[in-house]
Design a protein around this motif. Sequence first.
Motif, PDB file in Angstrom:
ATOM      1  N   UNK A 194      -3.643  32.200   2.098  1.00 17.72           N
ATOM      2  CA  UNK A 194      -4.294  33.778   2.119  1.00 17.72           C
ATOM      3  C   UNK A 194      -4.386  33.989   0.659  1.00 17.72           C
ATOM      4  N   UNK A 195      -5.410  34.923   0.504  1.00 21.28           N
ATOM      5  CA  UNK A 195      -5.654  35.293  -1.042  1.00 21.28           C
ATOM      6  C   UNK A 195      -4.761  35.868  -1.631  1.00 21.28           C
ATOM      7  N   UNK A 196      -3.992  36.772  -0.608  1.00 19.21           N
ATOM      8  CA  UNK A 196      -2.770  37.745  -1.241  1.00 19.21           C
ATOM      9  C   UNK A 196      -1.630  36.910  -1.634  1.00 19.21           C
ATOM     10  N   UNK A 197      -1.496  35.747  -1.555  1.00 20.83           N
ATOM     11  CA  UNK A 197      -0.520  34.996  -2.027  1.00 20.83           C
ATOM     12  C   UNK A 197      -0.364  35.107  -3.498  1.00 20.83           C
ATOM     13  N   UNK A 198      -1.569  34.918  -3.943  1.00 21.41           N
ATOM     14  CA  UNK A 198      -1.624  35.068  -5.640  1.00 21.41           C
ATOM     15  C   UNK A 198      -1.615  33.651  -6.390  1.00 21.41           C
ATOM     16  N   UNK A 199      -0.243  33.014  -6.261  1.00 17.07           N
ATOM     17  CA  UNK A 199       0.122  31.813  -6.891  1.00 17.07           C
ATOM     18  C   UNK A 199       0.884  31.185  -5.748  1.00 17.07           C
ATOM     19  N   UNK A 200       0.817  29.698  -5.979  1.00 15.80           N
ATOM     20  CA  UNK A 200       1.388  28.660  -5.101  1.00 15.80           C
ATOM     21  C   UNK A 200       1.566  27.279  -5.906  1.00 15.80           C
ATOM     22  N   UNK A 201       2.562  26.473  -5.492  1.00 13.23           N
ATOM     23  CA  UNK A 201       2.617  25.406  -6.284  1.00 13.23           C
ATOM     24  C   UNK A 201       1.970  24.092  -5.480  1.00 13.23           C
ATOM     25  N   UNK A 202       1.439  23.291  -6.144  1.00 11.49           N
ATOM     26  CA  UNK A 202       0.618  22.205  -5.663  1.00 11.49           C
ATOM     27  C   UNK A 202       1.517  21.113  -5.656  1.00 11.49           C
ATOM     28  N   UNK A 203       2.222  20.501  -4.692  1.00 10.89           N
ATOM     29  CA  UNK A 203       3.000  19.262  -4.620  1.00 10.89           C
ATOM     30  C   UNK A 203       2.492  18.254  -3.610  1.00 10.89           C
ATOM     31  N   UNK A 204       2.131  17.166  -4.449  1.00  6.31           N
ATOM     32  CA  UNK A 204       1.568  16.014  -3.825  1.00  6.31           C
ATOM     33  C   UNK A 204       2.548  14.852  -4.249  1.00  6.31           C
ATOM     34  N   UNK A 205       2.778  14.152  -3.132  1.00 10.04           N
ATOM     35  CA  UNK A 205       4.058  13.013  -3.277  1.00 10.04           C
ATOM     36  C   UNK A 205       3.263  11.737  -2.559  1.00 10.04           C
ATOM     37  N   UNK A 206       3.784  10.554  -3.360  1.00  7.75           N
ATOM     38  CA  UNK A 206       3.352   9.245  -2.813  1.00  7.75           C
ATOM     39  C   UNK A 206       4.440   8.716  -1.697  1.00  7.75           C
ATOM     40  N   UNK A 207       4.117   8.040  -0.896  1.00  6.19           N
ATOM     41  CA  UNK A 207       5.138   7.217   0.070  1.00  6.19           C
ATOM     42  C   UNK A 207       5.889   6.400  -0.832  1.00  6.19           C
ATOM     43  N   UNK A 208       5.660   5.834  -1.908  1.00 10.88           N
ATOM     44  CA  UNK A 208       6.358   5.018  -2.797  1.00 10.88           C
ATOM     45  C   UNK A 208       7.618   5.669  -3.415  1.00 10.88           C
ATOM     46  N   UNK A 209       7.235   6.971  -3.747  1.00 11.72           N
ATOM     47  CA  UNK A 209       8.265   7.887  -4.413  1.00 11.72           C
ATOM     48  C   UNK A 209       7.986   7.716  -5.979  1.00 11.72           C
ATOM     49  N   UNK A 210       6.797   7.073  -6.204  1.00 17.24           N
ATOM     50  CA  UNK A 210       6.140   7.076  -7.618  1.00 17.24           C
ATOM     51  C   UNK A 210       5.460   8.311  -7.897  1.00 17.24           C
ATOM     52  N   UNK A 211       5.481   8.680  -9.320  1.00 13.30           N
ATOM     53  CA  UNK A 211       4.893  10.157  -9.711  1.00 13.30           C
ATOM     54  C   UNK A 211       3.479  10.007  -9.531  1.00 13.30           C
ATOM     55  N   UNK A 212       2.832  11.315  -9.040  1.00 13.95           N
ATOM     56  CA  UNK A 212       1.369  11.288  -8.865  1.00 13.95           C
ATOM     57  C   UNK A 212       1.009  12.499  -9.867  1.00 13.95           C
ATOM     58  N   UNK A 252       0.935  -1.205   0.031  1.00 17.81           N
ATOM     59  CA  UNK A 252      -0.008  -0.078  -0.080  1.00 17.81           C
ATOM     60  C   UNK A 252       0.963   1.205   0.192  1.00 17.81           C
ATOM     61  N   UNK A 253       0.412   2.255  -0.394  1.00 16.99           N
ATOM     62  CA  UNK A 253       1.006   3.615  -0.396  1.00 16.99           C
ATOM     63  C   UNK A 253      -0.030   4.745   0.028  1.00 16.99           C
ATOM     64  N   UNK A 254       0.641   6.049   0.477  1.00 16.20           N
ATOM     65  CA  UNK A 254      -0.105   6.980   0.735  1.00 16.20           C
ATOM     66  C   UNK A 254       0.173   8.341   0.049  1.00 16.20           C
ATOM     67  N   UNK A 255      -0.780   9.172  -0.197  1.00 19.79           N
ATOM     68  CA  UNK A 255      -0.229  10.553  -0.757  1.00 19.79           C
ATOM     69  C   UNK A 255      -0.426  11.441   0.421  1.00 19.79           C
ATOM     70  N   UNK A 256       0.617  12.526   0.161  1.00 17.20           N
ATOM     71  CA  UNK A 256       0.732  13.454   1.105  1.00 17.20           C
ATOM     72  C   UNK A 256       0.635  15.001   0.171  1.00 17.20           C
ATOM     73  N   UNK A 257      -0.142  15.787   0.534  1.00 17.37           N
ATOM     74  CA  UNK A 257      -0.266  17.098   0.357  1.00 17.37           C
ATOM     75  C   UNK A 257       0.746  18.033   0.856  1.00 17.37           C
ATOM     76  N   UNK A 258       1.831  18.422   0.189  1.00 19.54           N
ATOM     77  CA  UNK A 258       2.856  19.207   0.994  1.00 19.54           C
ATOM     78  C   UNK A 258       2.593  20.507   1.669  1.00 19.54           C
ATOM     79  N   UNK A 259       1.520  21.036   1.133  1.00 13.82           N
ATOM     80  CA  UNK A 259       1.196  22.557   1.593  1.00 13.82           C
ATOM     81  C   UNK A 259      -0.278  22.546   1.865  1.00 13.82           C
ATOM     82  N   UNK A 260      -0.787  21.512   2.651  1.00 16.32           N
ATOM     83  CA  UNK A 260      -2.136  21.455   2.868  1.00 16.32           C
ATOM     84  C   UNK A 260      -2.542  22.272   4.195  1.00 16.32           C
ATOM     85  N   UNK A 261      -2.986  23.558   4.124  1.00 13.07           N
ATOM     86  CA  UNK A 261      -3.387  24.497   5.114  1.00 13.07           C
ATOM     87  C   UNK A 261      -4.149  25.610   4.305  1.00 13.07           C
ATOM     88  N   UNK A 262      -4.628  26.253   5.100  1.00 12.75           N
ATOM     89  CA  UNK A 262      -5.379  27.566   4.340  1.00 12.75           C
ATOM     90  C   UNK A 262      -4.474  28.606   3.652  1.00 12.75           C
TER      91      UNK A 262
END
Length: 186
Positions: free
Chosen positions: A100-118, A88-98
């Motif tokens: 702020x709207x003023x941030x404008x842009x941000x990277x979505x990074x989701x990793x698998x415990x296996x190291x395989x691409x998501x 089995x493997x799990x997924x982790x969302x690296x920046x999972x928190x609220x």
Amino acid sequence: SFTINKAEQILSTTGIMDYAATDEPFELKIVSSSGLAVLTEISGPIDVQDDIATITGGGDVTIVATQEGNEFYLPVEETYTFTINKAEQTLTFQNLSDILIEVGTFEIEITASSGLPTSFSLVSGPIEINDGIATILGIGTVVIDAVQEGNEFYLSVEETFEFDIVEPLGLDPQESLIYPNPTKGI
């Protein structure tokens, strides 16, 4: 006159049990009580060299072991089966928190415990995603669906992540007026 009957042979095994697809190589040996050589025919996701089995994926393994006998021993054949279970493997969302709207842009990074691409996709929410970069369009809840398809060693996994795009806490500069303190100097 008398008859000499051939003796029975008993096969003994080492390493016949279930494994995880991510387990290290293990000893796999089948021997006869007669000491005669045992021939094996193996099917399934393992590779055996010099009594060491290397797992090549998940699935069922079947081993047919045969000792043909000789002038003193009867032939014997046994079939053994065991399973290599995908991990089995799990997924982790690296920046999972609220965020702020003023941030404008941000990277979505989701990793698998296996190291395989998501891979992931926007289910709903006030953002646009382009090449893993999210652009904030407004305030609200964002829902992202993430997937790792698995491979010969790992099961697939799918998870849904939620977070909010929020305004900063504090005073709204458009609605707050600050007056001088009239008690100054008293």
